[in-house]
Design a protein around this motif. Structure first.
Motif, PDB file in Angstrom:
ATOM      1  N   LYS A 243      -8.530 -11.456  -8.518  1.00 52.45           N
ATOM      2  CA  LYS A 243      -9.697 -12.046  -9.166  1.00 52.45           C
ATOM      3  C   LYS A 243     -10.432 -12.984  -8.226  1.00 52.45           C
ATOM      4  O   LYS A 243     -11.666 -12.965  -8.134  1.00 52.45           O
ATOM      5  CB  LYS A 243      -9.267 -12.789 -10.428  1.00 52.45           C
ATOM      6  N   GLY A 244      -9.670 -13.813  -7.501  1.00 52.39           N
ATOM      7  CA  GLY A 244     -10.280 -14.769  -6.590  1.00 52.39           C
ATOM      8  C   GLY A 244     -11.048 -14.116  -5.460  1.00 52.39           C
ATOM      9  O   GLY A 244     -12.032 -14.676  -4.950  1.00 52.39           O
ATOM     10  N   MET A 245     -10.621 -12.916  -5.059  1.00 54.75           N
ATOM     11  CA  MET A 245     -11.324 -12.175  -4.011  1.00 54.75           C
ATOM     12  C   MET A 245     -12.501 -11.382  -4.557  1.00 54.75           C
ATOM     13  O   MET A 245     -13.194 -10.708  -3.794  1.00 54.75           O
ATOM     14  CB  MET A 245     -10.337 -11.238  -3.306  1.00 54.75           C
ATOM     15  N   GLY A 246     -12.724 -11.442  -5.867  1.00 52.76           N
ATOM     16  CA  GLY A 246     -13.834 -10.699  -6.454  1.00 52.76           C
ATOM     17  C   GLY A 246     -13.554  -9.224  -6.597  1.00 52.76           C
ATOM     18  O   GLY A 246     -14.491  -8.416  -6.653  1.00 52.76           O
ATOM     19  N   LEU A 247     -12.285  -8.832  -6.695  1.00 58.30           N
ATOM     20  CA  LEU A 247     -11.909  -7.420  -6.737  1.00 58.30           C
ATOM     21  C   LEU A 247     -11.351  -7.005  -8.088  1.00 58.30           C
ATOM     22  O   LEU A 247     -10.691  -5.971  -8.213  1.00 58.30           O
ATOM     23  CB  LEU A 247     -10.860  -7.134  -5.647  1.00 58.30           C
ATOM     24  N   ALA A 248     -11.612  -7.805  -9.127  1.00 58.77           N
ATOM     25  CA  ALA A 248     -11.001  -7.542 -10.435  1.00 58.77           C
ATOM     26  C   ALA A 248     -11.378  -6.166 -10.988  1.00 58.77           C
ATOM     27  O   ALA A 248     -10.623  -5.568 -11.756  1.00 58.77           O
ATOM     28  CB  ALA A 248     -11.388  -8.636 -11.420  1.00 58.77           C
ATOM     29  N   GLY A 249     -12.542  -5.654 -10.611  1.00 58.28           N
ATOM     30  CA  GLY A 249     -12.949  -4.338 -11.095  1.00 58.28           C
ATOM     31  C   GLY A 249     -12.443  -3.188 -10.249  1.00 58.28           C
ATOM     32  O   GLY A 249     -12.711  -2.018 -10.563  1.00 58.28           O
ATOM     33  N   ARG A 250     -11.725  -3.501  -9.194  1.00 59.56           N
ATOM     34  CA  ARG A 250     -11.227  -2.474  -8.275  1.00 59.56           C
ATOM     35  C   ARG A 250      -9.831  -1.994  -8.688  1.00 59.56           C
ATOM     36  O   ARG A 250      -9.046  -2.741  -9.263  1.00 59.56           O
ATOM     37  CB  ARG A 250     -11.132  -3.056  -6.868  1.00 59.56           C
ATOM     38  N   ASP A 251      -9.529  -0.751  -8.350  1.00 61.33           N
ATOM     39  CA  ASP A 251      -8.199  -0.189  -8.593  1.00 61.33           C
ATOM     40  C   ASP A 251      -7.328  -0.516  -7.377  1.00 61.33           C
ATOM     41  O   ASP A 251      -7.129   0.316  -6.492  1.00 61.33           O
ATOM     42  CB  ASP A 251      -8.291   1.316  -8.813  1.00 61.33           C
ATOM     43  N   VAL A 252      -6.853  -1.748  -7.330  1.00 60.06           N
ATOM     44  CA  VAL A 252      -6.054  -2.203  -6.191  1.00 60.06           C
ATOM     45  C   VAL A 252      -4.758  -2.837  -6.689  1.00 60.06           C
ATOM     46  O   VAL A 252      -4.669  -3.307  -7.821  1.00 60.06           O
ATOM     47  CB  VAL A 252      -6.817  -3.227  -5.317  1.00 60.06           C
ATOM     48  N   GLU A 253      -3.762  -2.825  -5.828  1.00 56.97           N
ATOM     49  CA  GLU A 253      -2.495  -3.513  -6.082  1.00 56.97           C
ATOM     50  C   GLU A 253      -2.154  -4.336  -4.848  1.00 56.97           C
ATOM     51  O   GLU A 253      -2.642  -4.062  -3.746  1.00 56.97           O
ATOM     52  CB  GLU A 253      -1.370  -2.526  -6.388  1.00 56.97           C
TER      53      GLU A 253
ATOM     54  N   LYS B 195      -6.037   2.629  -4.165  1.00 61.27           N
ATOM     55  CA  LYS B 195      -5.321   3.534  -5.060  1.00 61.27           C
ATOM     56  C   LYS B 195      -4.429   4.521  -4.312  1.00 61.27           C
ATOM     57  O   LYS B 195      -3.291   4.775  -4.719  1.00 61.27           O
ATOM     58  CB  LYS B 195      -6.334   4.291  -5.922  1.00 61.27           C
ATOM     59  N   ALA B 196      -4.927   5.072  -3.205  1.00 57.18           N
ATOM     60  CA  ALA B 196      -4.150   6.080  -2.480  1.00 57.18           C
ATOM     61  C   ALA B 196      -2.840   5.507  -1.960  1.00 57.18           C
ATOM     62  O   ALA B 196      -1.796   6.181  -1.978  1.00 57.18           O
ATOM     63  CB  ALA B 196      -4.976   6.649  -1.324  1.00 57.18           C
ATOM     64  N   VAL B 197      -2.875   4.270  -1.489  1.00 49.24           N
ATOM     65  CA  VAL B 197      -1.663   3.634  -0.963  1.00 49.24           C
ATOM     66  C   VAL B 197      -0.702   3.319  -2.109  1.00 49.24           C
ATOM     67  O   VAL B 197       0.517   3.529  -2.006  1.00 49.24           O
ATOM     68  CB  VAL B 197      -2.024   2.367  -0.178  1.00 49.24           C
ATOM     69  N   THR B 198      -1.244   2.829  -3.215  1.00 49.04           N
ATOM     70  CA  THR B 198      -0.404   2.547  -4.387  1.00 49.04           C
ATOM     71  C   THR B 198       0.301   3.810  -4.856  1.00 49.04           C
ATOM     72  O   THR B 198       1.509   3.809  -5.138  1.00 49.04           O
ATOM     73  CB  THR B 198      -1.261   1.971  -5.528  1.00 49.04           C
ATOM     74  N   GLN B 199      -0.430   4.905  -4.932  1.00 46.50           N
ATOM     75  CA  GLN B 199       0.167   6.173  -5.378  1.00 46.50           C
ATOM     76  C   GLN B 199       1.256   6.641  -4.422  1.00 46.50           C
ATOM     77  O   GLN B 199       2.298   7.157  -4.857  1.00 46.50           O
ATOM     78  CB  GLN B 199      -0.923   7.230  -5.521  1.00 46.50           C
TER      79      GLN B 199
ATOM     80  N   VAL C  26       6.393  -7.209  -4.597  1.00 43.89           N
ATOM     81  CA  VAL C  26       5.699  -5.928  -4.630  1.00 43.89           C
ATOM     82  C   VAL C  26       5.206  -5.632  -6.043  1.00 43.89           C
ATOM     83  O   VAL C  26       5.932  -5.845  -7.027  1.00 43.89           O
ATOM     84  CB  VAL C  26       6.636  -4.792  -4.159  1.00 43.89           C
ATOM     85  N   SER C  27       3.998  -5.117  -6.145  1.00 40.71           N
ATOM     86  CA  SER C  27       3.442  -4.739  -7.442  1.00 40.71           C
ATOM     87  C   SER C  27       4.369  -3.773  -8.172  1.00 40.71           C
ATOM     88  O   SER C  27       4.954  -2.863  -7.563  1.00 40.71           O
ATOM     89  CB  SER C  27       2.071  -4.082  -7.245  1.00 40.71           C
ATOM     90  N   THR C  28       4.470  -3.946  -9.483  1.00 39.92           N
ATOM     91  CA  THR C  28       5.312  -3.051 -10.282  1.00 39.92           C
ATOM     92  C   THR C  28       4.777  -1.621 -10.295  1.00 39.92           C
ATOM     93  O   THR C  28       5.494  -0.696 -10.666  1.00 39.92           O
ATOM     94  CB  THR C  28       5.417  -3.565 -11.729  1.00 39.92           C
ATOM     95  N   ALA C  29       3.512  -1.423  -9.887  1.00 30.82           N
ATOM     96  CA  ALA C  29       2.950  -0.069  -9.822  1.00 30.82           C
ATOM     97  C   ALA C  29       3.524   0.728  -8.659  1.00 30.82           C
ATOM     98  O   ALA C  29       3.439   1.957  -8.641  1.00 30.82           O
ATOM     99  CB  ALA C  29       1.430  -0.139  -9.706  1.00 30.82           C
TER     100      ALA C  29
END
Length: 503
Positions: free
Chosen positions: A87-97, A289-293, A314-317
Motif C-alpha cells: 500500500k505504501g508503495m502505491g501498488l495496492a491495485g497490483r497483483d503482487v506478493e 504474478k508470474a514469479v508468485t505462480q 514469505v507470502s502465503t501465496a
C-alpha cells in the motif's frame, strides 16, 4: 529487561555482521540501535540510520506480539508488514506478493532462484545476471547475484564463508556481468545504454541461449541506468529468456518509474533503510504474478536459503517456497526494522502531495550553500539533477567532494570524515582554531556514506522522509536549510583541519 532495551537488542539481530555491535555499542556504520538526541542533525544515512522516535515507539508496541510461542500472531504481523509495504508503495491495485529479506543485498537471491528455475524449464544451460550501475549499488550485490554468501555470518544464526556458494546454488552455472557506470576519471560512461547492450550481446555470443536477469537501478548517486529504450531493446533480443529486476533500494523513485517496470513484469527490490530512514537492514522483493505462480507450484530451494529466510518472511501465496524453508520464524529484528520504515513511509505518504513540490527548494538550497565552503567542499558535477523518474522530479542525493589542505581525499579519508562528523569536535580542533569554529563543530551530524567514483569519492547529503516532517511551514523549511548549512560548515572545518583531527 525493559521493552526499549529489548527493541534495541532485536534491531541488531536477524541480519549479517554489519549489525554486530562494537564495545562502544555501535555497528559497522558507527550507529547505535537507539533514538538519537534531538540535538543531532540527521540527513539520510543511505544505508543504516538510527531509528526515528516514532518508529522506535511503534516497535515497542509490536514487539510483545512477536515473542516465542506466538507464531500465529507473528505470522499475522509479517503479513501486515507486507500489506502495508504494498500500500505504501502505491501498488495496492497490483497483483503482487512480497518476500521480506534481511537486506537489500541478499534479496538478490529471490530473482536468482526464479531465473534458475525458469532456465531449467526452458532448457537454458546457464543464468547470466547483468548488474546495472555496478559499484554504485550494494557493495556485495555481485556476490549475492552469483549465489554466494555476502558475509561470514548467516542472518538466522551460524557462520558461513564470504564469497562461498550459498548451499544448493550451482554457482558454476551462474555468470555475473557487471556494467560500470563510470570511466577511469569518475565521469559517467558516455553511452551507458550501448555498454549495457554490448555486455548482453557479448554474453550471447559466448553462451547462446542462456537465461538472463536484466537489472536496472537507481544508483547511490542518483543515476537511473539503463534507459527504458535500452531495456526494451535487450528484452526484444532475448525473446522471453529474461526476467527484469529493478533495484529501487534507494526508494527515491517516482510512481511513474515504478509502474513502468511493474507493467513489464519486473521484480522490484526495495529497502526501508535509505529514504525512509529505518535502521539497517530491511529488504524486500516485490514479485509480479508470474514469479508468485512459479513459487506457488515449483520451488527447488537451495538449502542454504533457510539461513536467510523464515517461512513467515514469505507470502502465503508462495506455497512451495514457504514449504521448502526450515525456519518457522519470525525474524524479529527484520520485523522491527520494517516497522520503523513503514512508520515513516506512512507519515510521508500522508503529506506527499505537499512535500514533493518542495524538493526543488531543498535541493537548490543545499546546492547553493555548498559554494560558500570552497575550496574545501565542491559539488559533484550535475548528473541528472532534474528527472521525472526521481521522487518529486529531483535527485535528492547531493554528492560533495572534499579537498583537504590541497589534497583530494582517498576512500579511507572519506570514511574518517564520515565518522568525525558524528562527533562533538569542539575540544579536538587545534589551538589555532577560533571559538566560532569550535561552536560550529559541536553538534553530531549524520549524512550519507562515501561513494568512490574511480579517481575520487563523494560524501552525500541526502534527503530522507523523516527530514520532511518539518516542511509543513516556511519556517520549517528555513530551519531545515539552516541545519544543512550547519552540516556543511562543520564538514568544511573537518576538511580544513583534517590532518590535525583524530578518530
Amino acid at each position: 529487561m525493559a521493552v526499549a532495551k529489548q527493541v534495541s537488542q532485536h534491531l541488531t539481530e536477524g541480519s549479517d555482521d554489519r549489525l554486530h555491535l562494537s564495545k562502544a555499542g555501535l555497528n559497522k556504520y558507527h550507529v547505535a540501535p537507539k533514538v538519537e538526541p534531538a540535538s543531532t542533525i540527521q540527513r539520510a544515512y543511505c544505508t543504516c540510520s538510527p531509528p526515528s522516535p516514532a518508529g522506535f515507539e511503534a516497535c515497542e508496541q509490536l514487539l510483545p506480539t512477536l515473542q516465542p510461542g506466538h507464531l500465529d500472531s507473528a505470522q499475522a504481523a509479517m503479513d501486515d508488514i507486507r500489506a502495508r509495504l504494498v500500500k505504501g508503495m502505491g501498488l495496492a491495485g497490483r497483483d503482487v506478493e512480497v518476500v521480506l529479506h534481511p537486506s537489500g543485498t541478499d534479496a538478490e537471491y529471490i530473482p536468482l532462484l526464479y531465473a534458475v528455475q525458469r532456465a531449467e524449464a526452458l532448457g537454458c544451460s546457464r543464468v547470466v545476471n547483468v548488474i546495472a550501475a555496478a559499484g554504485e549499488v550494494g557493495s556485495h550485490t555481485a556476490t549475492a547475484a552469483g549465489g554466494k554468501h555476502i558475509s561470514n555470518f548467516r542472518p538466522m544464526g551460524g557462520t558461513c564463508v564470504l564469497n562461498e556458494p550459498v548451499e544448493g546454488f550451482n554457482t558454476n552455472n551462474i555468470k555475473v556481468v557487471e556494467v560500470m557506470p563510470r570511466g577511469d576519471t569518475g565521469g559517467i560512461v558516455p553511452n551507458y545504454d550501448a555498454a549495457m547492450e554490448s555486455a548482453v550481446n557479448a554474453a550471447e555470443e559466448e553462451m547462446s541461449g542462456a537465461f538472463y536477469i536484466l537489472h536496472a537501478a537507481l544508483s547511490k548517486t542518483g543515476l537511473f541506468m539503463p534507459s527504458h529504450g535500452a531495456m526494451e531493446a535487450m528484452m526484444e533480443r532475448l525473446k522471453g529468456r529474461y526476467v527484469l529486476v529493478f533495484d529501487a533500494c534507494q526508494m527515491r523513485v517516482s510512481a511513474e518509474e515504478m509502474n513502468w517496470y511493474m507493467d513489464r513484469g519486473a521484480i522490484i527490490l526495495v529497502t526501508g533503510s535509505k529514504f525512509f530512514g529505518a535502521p539497517g537492514f530491511c529488504g524486500a522483493v516485490v514479485c509480479p504474478k508470474a514469479v508468485t505462480q512459479e513459487f506457488a507450484t515449483n520451488a527447488h530451494v537451495p538449502e542454504g536459503l533457510s539461513s536467510y529466510l523464515t517461512k513467515s518472511d514469505v507470502s502465503t501465496a508462495m506455497t512451495k517456497l514457504r514449504d521448502s524453508l526450515t525456519e518457522n520464524g519470525p525474524n524479529i529484528g527484520l520485523a522491527l526494522r520494517w516497522t520503523c520504515a513503514l512508520t515513516e513511509m506512512e507519515e510521508y505518504n500522508t503529506h506527499k502531495a505537499e512535500y514533493e513540490p518542495k524538493m526543488s527548494t531543498w535541493v537548490r538550497g543545499v546546492r547553493d550553500q555548498v559554494a560558500q565552503y570552497a575550496p574545501y567542499l565542491e559539488l559533484q558535477p550535475d548528473e541528472g539533477q532534474e528527472d521525472d523518474a526521481h521522487m518529486g522530479g529531483w535527485n535528492t542525493t547531493i554528492g560533495i567532494r572534499m579537498n583537504g589542505q590541497g589534497t583530494t581525499l582517498n576512500l579511507n579519508d572519506l570514511k574518517r570524515v564520515h565518522v568525525l562528523l558524528r562527533k562533538d569536535l569542539s575540544g579536538e580542533l587545534p589551538p589555532s582554531a577560533t571559538q566560532e569554529e569550535r561552536e560550529a563543530v559541536k553538534k553530531k551530524c549524520f549524512i550519507g556514506q562515501p561513494v568512490w567514483l574511480g579517481t575520487h569519492g563523494v560524501l552525500r547529503i541526502a534527503l530522507g522522509a523523516p527530514v520532511t516532517r518539518c516542511w509543513g511551514s516556511e519556517e520549517g523549511m528555513a530551519q531545515c536549510l539552516k541545519d544543512d548549512n550547519y552540516i556543511l560548515h562543520k564538514w568544511a572545518l573537518v576538511t580544513k583541519y583534517f590532518k590535525e583531527l583524530s578518530c
